[in-house]
Design a protein around this motif. Structure first.
Motif, PDB file in Angstrom:
ATOM      1  N   THR A 108      50.740   0.519  14.854  1.00  8.63           N
ATOM      2  CA  THR A 108      49.651   1.733  15.240  1.00  8.63           C
ATOM      3  C   THR A 108      49.684   2.304  16.500  1.00  8.63           C
ATOM      4  OG1 THR A 108      48.252  -0.005  16.178  1.00  8.63           O
ATOM      5  CG2 THR A 108      48.039   0.225  13.909  1.00  8.63           C
ATOM      6  N   THR A 109      50.776   1.643  17.301  1.00 11.22           N
ATOM      7  CA  THR A 109      51.112   2.209  18.852  1.00 11.22           C
ATOM      8  C   THR A 109      52.247   3.042  18.757  1.00 11.22           C
ATOM      9  OG1 THR A 109      52.483   0.440  19.354  1.00 11.22           O
ATOM     10  CG2 THR A 109      50.060  -0.008  19.889  1.00 11.22           C
ATOM     11  N   ASP A 110      52.795   3.489  17.507  1.00  8.60           N
ATOM     12  CA  ASP A 110      54.120   4.009  17.578  1.00  8.60           C
ATOM     13  C   ASP A 110      53.866   5.673  16.690  1.00  8.60           C
ATOM     14  OD1 ASP A 110      55.300   2.264  18.952  1.00  8.60           O
ATOM     15  OD2 ASP A 110      55.762   1.040  17.157  1.00  8.60           O
ATOM     16  N   THR A 111      52.904   5.970  16.230  1.00  6.70           N
ATOM     17  CA  THR A 111      52.855   6.962  15.390  1.00  6.70           C
ATOM     18  C   THR A 111      51.647   8.084  16.024  1.00  6.70           C
ATOM     19  OG1 THR A 111      50.658   6.322  14.254  1.00  6.70           O
ATOM     20  CG2 THR A 111      52.789   5.330  13.471  1.00  6.70           C
ATOM     21  N   ALA A 112      52.005   9.329  15.506  1.00  7.39           N
ATOM     22  CA  ALA A 112      51.283  10.397  16.018  1.00  7.39           C
ATOM     23  C   ALA A 112      49.709  10.326  15.339  1.00  7.39           C
ATOM     24  CB  ALA A 112      51.737  11.808  15.656  1.00  7.39           C
ATOM     25  N   ASP A 113      49.644   9.742  14.564  1.00  6.76           N
ATOM     26  CA  ASP A 113      48.319   9.292  13.551  1.00  6.76           C
ATOM     27  C   ASP A 113      47.383   8.540  14.276  1.00  6.76           C
ATOM     28  OD1 ASP A 113      49.465  11.446  11.766  1.00  6.76           O
ATOM     29  OD2 ASP A 113      50.253   9.693  10.518  1.00  6.76           O
ATOM     30  N   VAL A 114      47.676   7.353  14.617  1.00  6.52           N
ATOM     31  CA  VAL A 114      46.757   6.378  15.240  1.00  6.52           C
ATOM     32  C   VAL A 114      47.455   5.986  16.434  1.00  6.52           C
ATOM     33  CG1 VAL A 114      45.690   4.308  14.737  1.00  6.52           C
ATOM     34  CG2 VAL A 114      46.167   5.834  12.734  1.00  6.52           C
ATOM     35  N   ARG A 123      52.113  -0.496  35.174  1.00  5.28           N
ATOM     36  CA  ARG A 123      53.222   0.261  35.593  1.00  5.28           C
ATOM     37  C   ARG A 123      53.354   1.605  35.323  1.00  5.28           C
ATOM     38  NH1 ARG A 123      57.799  -3.294  34.525  1.00  5.28           N
ATOM     39  NH2 ARG A 123      58.851  -1.790  35.173  1.00  5.28           N
ATOM     40  N   LYS A 124      54.203   2.391  36.054  1.00  2.00           N
ATOM     41  CA  LYS A 124      54.360   3.914  36.126  1.00  2.00           C
ATOM     42  C   LYS A 124      55.739   4.374  35.548  1.00  2.00           C
ATOM     43  CE  LYS A 124      51.873   2.866  40.260  1.00  2.00           C
ATOM     44  NZ  LYS A 124      51.887   2.363  41.614  1.00  2.00           N
ATOM     45  N   ALA A 125      55.623   4.975  34.293  1.00  2.00           N
ATOM     46  CA  ALA A 125      56.811   5.121  33.524  1.00  2.00           C
ATOM     47  C   ALA A 125      57.068   6.928  33.309  1.00  2.00           C
ATOM     48  CB  ALA A 125      56.581   4.595  32.047  1.00  2.00           C
ATOM     49  N   LEU A 126      58.078   7.155  32.989  1.00  2.00           N
ATOM     50  CA  LEU A 126      58.601   8.396  32.536  1.00  2.00           C
ATOM     51  C   LEU A 126      59.375   8.569  31.669  1.00  2.00           C
ATOM     52  CD1 LEU A 126      59.735  11.469  34.997  1.00  2.00           C
ATOM     53  CD2 LEU A 126      60.699  10.949  32.681  1.00  2.00           C
ATOM     54  N   VAL A 127      59.223   8.935  30.310  1.00  2.00           N
ATOM     55  CA  VAL A 127      60.129   8.789  29.303  1.00  2.00           C
ATOM     56  C   VAL A 127      60.683  10.266  28.993  1.00  2.00           C
ATOM     57  CG1 VAL A 127      60.320   8.336  26.663  1.00  2.00           C
ATOM     58  CG2 VAL A 127      58.590   7.142  28.092  1.00  2.00           C
ATOM     59  N   THR A 128      61.946  10.580  28.817  1.00  3.21           N
ATOM     60  CA  THR A 128      62.478  11.824  28.500  1.00  3.21           C
ATOM     61  C   THR A 128      62.563  12.000  27.114  1.00  3.21           C
ATOM     62  OG1 THR A 128      64.714  11.191  28.736  1.00  3.21           O
ATOM     63  CG2 THR A 128      63.905  11.713  30.779  1.00  3.21           C
ATOM     64  N   GLY A 129      62.327  13.351  26.688  1.00  9.24           N
ATOM     65  CA  GLY A 129      62.358  13.633  25.216  1.00  9.24           C
ATOM     66  C   GLY A 129      61.247  12.848  24.317  1.00  9.24           C
ATOM     67  N   ALA A 130      59.967  12.805  25.122  1.00  5.98           N
ATOM     68  CA  ALA A 130      58.903  11.585  24.619  1.00  5.98           C
ATOM     69  C   ALA A 130      58.196  12.374  23.432  1.00  5.98           C
ATOM     70  CB  ALA A 130      58.227  11.266  25.802  1.00  5.98           C
ATOM     71  N   ASP A 131      58.344  13.765  23.168  1.00  6.26           N
ATOM     72  CA  ASP A 131      57.501  14.133  21.898  1.00  6.26           C
ATOM     73  C   ASP A 131      57.795  14.233  20.815  1.00  6.26           C
ATOM     74  OD1 ASP A 131      59.601  16.082  22.681  1.00  6.26           O
ATOM     75  OD2 ASP A 131      58.064  17.821  22.580  1.00  6.26           O
ATOM     76  N   ALA A 153      54.434   9.385  31.730  1.00  9.41           N
ATOM     77  CA  ALA A 153      54.680  11.015  31.791  1.00  9.41           C
ATOM     78  C   ALA A 153      55.492  11.216  30.638  1.00  9.41           C
ATOM     79  CB  ALA A 153      55.619  11.123  33.254  1.00  9.41           C
ATOM     80  N   ILE A 154      54.977  12.178  29.794  1.00 11.51           N
ATOM     81  CA  ILE A 154      55.428  12.485  28.455  1.00 11.51           C
ATOM     82  C   ILE A 154      56.235  13.814  28.809  1.00 11.51           C
ATOM     83  CG2 ILE A 154      55.045  13.145  26.137  1.00 11.51           C
ATOM     84  CD1 ILE A 154      52.428  11.355  26.388  1.00 11.51           C
ATOM     85  N   ASN A 155      57.769  13.514  28.719  1.00 10.87           N
ATOM     86  CA  ASN A 155      58.518  14.758  28.915  1.00 10.87           C
ATOM     87  C   ASN A 155      58.903  15.677  27.498  1.00 10.87           C
ATOM     88  OD1 ASN A 155      61.886  15.039  28.849  1.00 10.87           O
ATOM     89  ND2 ASN A 155      60.748  16.455  30.170  1.00 10.87           N
ATOM     90  N   HIS A 156      58.675  16.814  27.796  1.00 10.61           N
ATOM     91  CA  HIS A 156      58.995  17.872  26.789  1.00 10.61           C
ATOM     92  C   HIS A 156      59.884  18.951  27.166  1.00 10.61           C
ATOM     93  CE1 HIS A 156      55.903  20.792  27.938  1.00 10.61           C
ATOM     94  NE2 HIS A 156      55.287  19.812  28.415  1.00 10.61           N
ATOM     95  N   VAL A 157      60.545  19.547  26.280  1.00 16.39           N
ATOM     96  CA  VAL A 157      60.859  21.175  26.762  1.00 16.39           C
ATOM     97  C   VAL A 157      60.230  22.119  25.786  1.00 16.39           C
ATOM     98  CG1 VAL A 157      63.068  22.457  26.923  1.00 16.39           C
ATOM     99  CG2 VAL A 157      63.254  19.993  27.277  1.00 16.39           C
ATOM    100  N   GLY A 158      59.799  23.065  26.534  1.00 23.04           N
ATOM    101  CA  GLY A 158      59.435  24.100  25.617  1.00 23.04           C
ATOM    102  C   GLY A 158      57.804  23.953  25.202  1.00 23.04           C
ATOM    103  N   ASP A 159      57.631  24.027  24.047  1.00 23.12           N
ATOM    104  CA  ASP A 159      56.142  23.827  23.683  1.00 23.12           C
ATOM    105  C   ASP A 159      55.594  22.662  23.965  1.00 23.12           C
ATOM    106  OD1 ASP A 159      53.775  24.283  22.048  1.00 23.12           O
ATOM    107  OD2 ASP A 159      54.717  24.467  20.255  1.00 23.12           O
ATOM    108  N   SER A 160      54.332  22.755  24.631  1.00 24.43           N
ATOM    109  CA  SER A 160      53.630  21.388  24.931  1.00 24.43           C
ATOM    110  C   SER A 160      52.662  21.099  23.965  1.00 24.43           C
ATOM    111  CB  SER A 160      52.967  21.719  26.266  1.00 24.43           C
ATOM    112  OG  SER A 160      52.090  22.580  26.358  1.00 24.43           O
ATOM    113  N   THR A 161      52.481  21.557  22.841  1.00 21.09           N
ATOM    114  CA  THR A 161      51.376  21.319  22.132  1.00 21.09           C
ATOM    115  C   THR A 161      51.631  19.501  21.643  1.00 21.09           C
ATOM    116  OG1 THR A 161      51.324  23.376  21.122  1.00 21.09           O
ATOM    117  CG2 THR A 161      50.365  21.681  19.729  1.00 21.09           C
ATOM    118  N   VAL A 162      52.537  19.121  21.169  1.00 24.47           N
ATOM    119  CA  VAL A 162      52.794  17.798  20.696  1.00 24.47           C
ATOM    120  C   VAL A 162      52.434  16.876  21.880  1.00 24.47           C
ATOM    121  CG1 VAL A 162      54.202  16.014  19.744  1.00 24.47           C
ATOM    122  CG2 VAL A 162      54.342  18.155  18.702  1.00 24.47           C
TER     123      VAL A 162
END
Length: 275
Positions: free
Chosen positions: A6-12, A26-34, A53-62
């Protein structure tokens, strides 16, 4: 190390109970996180109490939707636009993260790309693109993370998401294998530099994982079975399998693990034709 899907899905999304959290404060940054493995890792770190910090490229919707889910459950997260191949973007993004979280002590280098080419057909553009994202991006992000941690005297961790193909050759993916083998040696080398400062560097090498990048193989029963036949455990991995290992390795429970690659592959690297 927990394995709560349940901690790993976009639904829940749900926070782990306080007594089970591995990464509080802790203070984290994950690349390609979306998407895919990166998304699962970001959710898992947040569930264990890390600000992410949820890294993304382009569209930020997710990425924005992920932040809303995490914060509505009591966690902390920000979106972070950044192309890991662009030095100035990396510098700005890491500075922004350190400012928002008052520091940084965990980096997960997950961003990566692949595309098959026979050697004789491979264009220099695609060779360079894969090396730039998978290897140079890991360098640029690791350098900025290390600078912040060293400047602030932070004990921390850098976790590189490599692949079983850091050790298993793969026809038509020579550029990808070169980038992943390079990540392994890069991680081991900087681990020697940074460990005396309390900064651990590790690698996690997934095998065949059910992610969008593998959707065509997964949709074809014969191709799917061909892969499963190379996995002693007999099944494809899930993103939660990888995310749980990353959370453990990033935590104090793994404080004596330095420079190692942990294979999350169901035993694929043990398959006879690979040894």
């Amino acid at each position: 190390m927990t394995n709560n899907p349940t901690t790993d899905t976009a639904d829940v999304f749900a926070m782990e109970p306080p007594e089970r959290r591995l990464l509080d404060r802790r203070k984290a940054l994950v690349t390609g996180a979306d998407s895919g493995i990166g998304q699962a890792i970001a959710y898992r770190l947040a569930a264990h109490g890390a600000a992410v910090a949820i890294n993304h490229v382009g569209d930020s919707t997710v990425a924005e939707a992920m932040v809303r889910k995490i914060e509505s459950a009591g966690g902390k997260a920000i979106t972070l636009p950044m192309d890991v191949t662009q030095e100035e973007q990396v510098r700005r993004a890491f500075a922004r993260t350190a400012g928002a979280f008052h520091g940084l002590d965990l980096l997960v280098n997950n961003a990566g790309i692949e595309r098959p080419f026979r050697l004789v057909d491979m264009e220099l553009e695609w060779w360079q693109k894969v090396i730039d994202v998978n290897l140079t991006g890991t360098f640029l992000c690791s350098r900025e993370a290390a600078r912040i941690m060293l400047e602030r005297g932070s004990r921390g961790a850098i976790v590189n998401i490599t692949s079983v193909h850091e050790t298993i050759p793969w026809a038509e993916y020579s550029h990808y294998c070169a980038s992943k083998g390079g990540q392994r040696m890069f991680a081991q080398s900087i681990a020697r530099e940074l460990a005396p400062h309390g900064i651990r560097v590790l690698s996690v090498a997934p095998g065949a994982i059910e992610t969008p990048i593998n959707k065509d193989v997964l949709a074809d029963p014969q191709r799917r079975k061909t892969v499963e036949d190379e996995i002693p455990l007999g099944r494809w991995g899930k993103v939660s399998d990888v995310a749980g290992v990353v959370a453990f390795l990033a935590s104090e429970r793994a404080d004596y693990i330095v420079g190692s690659t942990v294979f999350v592959d169901g035993g694929m690297t043990l398959y006879p034709r690979f040894v």
